[in-house]
Enzyme design. Structure first.
Site, mmCIF file in Angstrom:
data_model
loop_
_atom_site.group_PDB
_atom_site.id
_atom_site.type_symbol
_atom_site.label_atom_id
_atom_site.label_comp_id
_atom_site.label_asym_id
_atom_site.label_seq_id
_atom_site.Cartn_x
_atom_site.Cartn_y
_atom_site.Cartn_z
ATOM 1 N N TYR B 108 0.861 -1.112 -0.078
ATOM 2 C CA TYR B 108 0.016 0.037 0.043
ATOM 3 C C TYR B 108 0.826 1.276 -0.192
ATOM 4 C CZ TYR B 108 -2.844 3.683 1.565
ATOM 5 O OH TYR B 108 -3.609 4.974 1.701
ATOM 6 N N GLU B 196 -3.733 7.413 -3.622
ATOM 7 C CA GLU B 196 -3.560 6.215 -3.156
ATOM 8 C C GLU B 196 -3.189 5.226 -4.354
ATOM 9 O OE1 GLU B 196 -5.968 4.937 0.865
ATOM 10 O OE2 GLU B 196 -7.105 4.213 -1.073
#
Lengths: 293, 384
Positions: B108, B196
């Site tokens: 991530y 993101e």
């Protein structure tokens, strides 16, 4: 006494020749505020309702002794206007303008580190020390001179609280709208610190909103350092998560900043939190009744 | 403002971020053609603004073009319900068809604005594909954070700290570092509010790809990014909210039946709260703003009435810059023009309140006038 502004404060209005700027400069003067100068680049030398206009903030400081600035310029120019006021070493800079990009504020905050200025706002109603000085867009007449300090992230909700106080004959020392944006110059704790030291302030109303963790941090501060009673309210108890409610600040995200979390924390720290926005005034009345009992 | 995954990938590609080869399909035959061109196994990904698409069945693997066509046929035009869409779901307009990758590991990466530090923060975790909120709850130690100094920007040593922290080997660290500075530049230069990449994948071949990408932008900065504004997909937004934003009104549709019109976001939220406390349920959030004029008030009222679930209306105005007589005049005109069938409770306070109340009284219309917020909430709930 009051905090940050009083009858001796000399105000320069940045953007004084604009529609908003000219209107609110006049309103502040009508309240009794000393508006000593205005700034609009390119319009130096003219007068706006009798107030001298300068090209730069520096000149307004040198020639008229301005020690506070009220900024009412369009959002794209707000960051630049704040930095100009800071560069001129104005001790108190109040940015009313709403819609300032967040990354602009990241840069402004960085620019201000180590400076001599305090910034209030952006996206705020300003501040008022009733009976002495008003720098902002709030309606003057609802206020009353007295001993309650008000700190709030919201504009009209502060008026609501002030009205409830004044109608119960509870006056205010200074009322500050810190602004609803994610990044603001002055937070709850800065204002609380000043109210702690102000002998004229006996109690404080603190109005928060969903989003962020500023209220939780302020609650911790109050528990550890603040010796005066605090009445609190959090707006947005029924707001759905993930949606932005007008203010950029009013968004619940990443499991942070719900009203329930804030209220619980504030209560743990000894703040009298009311559930209904209609009970702010009566809660403060109770606080004073207990004090005198 | 939010954009789609494929648009976020278009932006990130310009900054040098590697994304799987792929293209958007608006219908099944296009999906077939794209899958055929890509060859082999492909991913078919529904393009909607809400997250949690995998859980909602919006991301599928197709072994051949036929399958890609079939999946696209099922997805396009269907309502996708994910943990983030709410029960009503969102209609899928198009799908992104992408080549399959030989995934070795998933991570991530994200950049957000940290309000309390007033700076940007880079976040990373080894738990790729899992929502960062989930990781923050279950294993906060696994989240690596690096604060970005304004004016200085993202530094290589910070990228190395994160890359080594994620367990990447020396050969990949340089690539990861370049990818992270690309994300940072994309964030800064587009006035993003969030970037993101989840997951970021390391392939068997040792390459790093943004397998998914999400970006949202600061509405206050859109004026200086016309190229971002062009990416706005109005079909993803509520039609009433679009109409409201055209008039610079802040409106959010909710589930209840009490319409509210208030000036100021804080007071608007507090009004919703007090309606709920009185036993009612707000139908919307509507902030007419600080400097509302007659037209603004009329537009706000008209927009409010577009909601079919409405059983009563509460107008709560604390006049500061907004004068109560102007608000009253706007409401009276709007009611006369629109013909309101539900009870309207009005609470006015502040500048020119007496004049405002008089205008309401003299209008000949049947308003319920409230003295304060509690009274207003009580009256409107009774009127439902």
């Amino acid at each position: 006494m009051a905090i940050w502004i009083d009858e001796n404060t000399k105000v320069v209005v940045q953007g004084i020749t604009g529609r908003e700027g000219s209107f609110h400069a006049a309103q502040c003067r009508q309240y009794g505020t000393q508006v000593v100068a205005g700034v609009t680049p390119g319009k130096g030398g003219m007068k706006q309702d009798g107030v001298p206009v300068f090209d730069t903030v520096q000149e307004a400081v040198e020639k008229e002794g301005a020690n506070a600035s009220m900024i009412l310029v369009p959002a794209p120019f707000a960051a630049d206007a704040i930095m100009e006021a800071v560069d001129a070493e104005i001790p108190l800079v109040i940015c009313i303008t709403e819609g300032v990009p967040v990354l602009d504020m990241v840069r402004v905050t960085h620019f201000m580190r180590g400076s001599k200025s305090r910034l209030i706002g952006p996206n705020c109603p300003g501040l008022i020390s009733p009976g002495k000085c008003k720098i902002g867009i709030m309606p003057g007449p609802i206020h009353k001179e007295g001993s309650v300090g008000c700190i709030s992230r919201s504009g009209t909700l502060t008026y609501e609280a002030v009205q409830q106080l004044s109608s119960r004959d509870i006056g205010q020392s200074t009322c500050i709208g810190i602004g609803g944006d994610p990044i603001v110059g002055t937070g709850f704790i800065d204002a609380l610190t000043a109210f702690q030291e102000d002998p004229a302030t006996e109690a404080v109303v603190m109005i928060g909103e969903i989003g962020g963790t500023a209220e939780e941090e302020a609650a911790e501060y109050i528990k550890a350092h603040f010796k005066k009673p605090v009445v609190g309210f959090i707006a947005g108890q029924t707001a759905p998560p993930g949606r932005r409610m007008g203010h950029a600040g009013a968004i619940i995200s990443q499991g942070q900043g719900t009203a329930a979390e804030k209220i619980e924390k504030m209560r743990q720290c000894g703040i009298h939190v009311v559930e209904s926005p209609a009970e702010i005034g009566s809660a403060m009345q109770d606080v004073f009744a207990q004090k005198s009992a | 403002m939010k954009i789609h995954e494929y648009q976020a990938k278009q932006i990130l590609t310009q900054y040098g971020v590697k994304v799987p080869e792929g293209k958007v399909a608006n219908n099944p035959p296009e999906a077939f053609e794209i899958a055929k061109k890509l060859g082999g196994t492909v991913a078919v990904k529904a393009q909607i603004h809400a997250g949690g698409r995998g859980k909602g069945g919006g991301i599928k693997i197709a072994k051949n073009p036929e399958e890609a066509k079939e999946i696209a046929g099922k997805l396009i035009g269907s309502k996708l319900v994910t943990p983030q869409t709410g029960d009503e779901g969102k209609v899928v307009q198009r799908v992104l068809i992408e080549e399959g990758l030989n995934i070795q590991r998933e991570f991530y990466l994200g950049i957000v604005i940290d309000r309390s530090q007033q700076k940007l923060v880079f976040m990373a975790s080894r738990e790729g594909g899992v929502e960062i909120e989930e990781v923050a709850r279950t294993s906060p130690d696994l989240i690596l954070k690096e604060t970005i100094q304004p004016g200085i920007g993202w530094q290589s040593f910070q990228a190395r700290k994160i890359a080594f922290g994620l367990g990447l080997n020396a050969k990949t660290v340089g690539k990861a570092s370049r990818l992270m500075s690309a994300l940072y530049r994309a964030f800064e230069e587009t006035d993003a509010s969030m970037v993101e990449v989840n997951p970021l994948v390391l392939t068997e071949e040792g390459e790093l790809y943004a397998l998914d990408a999400k970006m949202s932008f600061d509405d206050n900065a859109l004026d200086r990014h016309p190229e971002i504004v062009e990416m706005r997909d109005l079909s993803e937004e509520d039609p009433t909210e679009i109409e409201a934003s055209r008039h610079r009104l802040s409106y959010i549709k909710l589930d209840g039946d009490v319409g509210c019109m208030v000036n100021g976001a804080g007071l608007a939220m507090a009004t919703m709260d007090i309606i709920k406390m009185a036993g009612g349920s707000p139908a919307n959030f509507l902030d007419v703003g600080g400097g509302a004029n007659l037209e603004q008030v009329k537009n706000a009222f008209r927009i409010l009435l577009l909601d079919e679930n409405l059983k009563a209306v509460l107008i709560n105005i604390f006049g500061g810059i907004v004068r109560c007589d102007v608000v009253a005049e706007g409401v009276v005109q709007a009611v006369k023009e629109e013909g309101v069938k539900v009870p309207v409770v009005v609470r006015l306070e502040g500048t020119n309140v007496e004049k405002g109340r008089e205008i309401l009284k003299d209008s000949g219309l049947d308003f319920l006038v409230a003295t304060d917020m509690a009274d207003a909430a009580h009256k409107v709930v009774q009127a439902v």
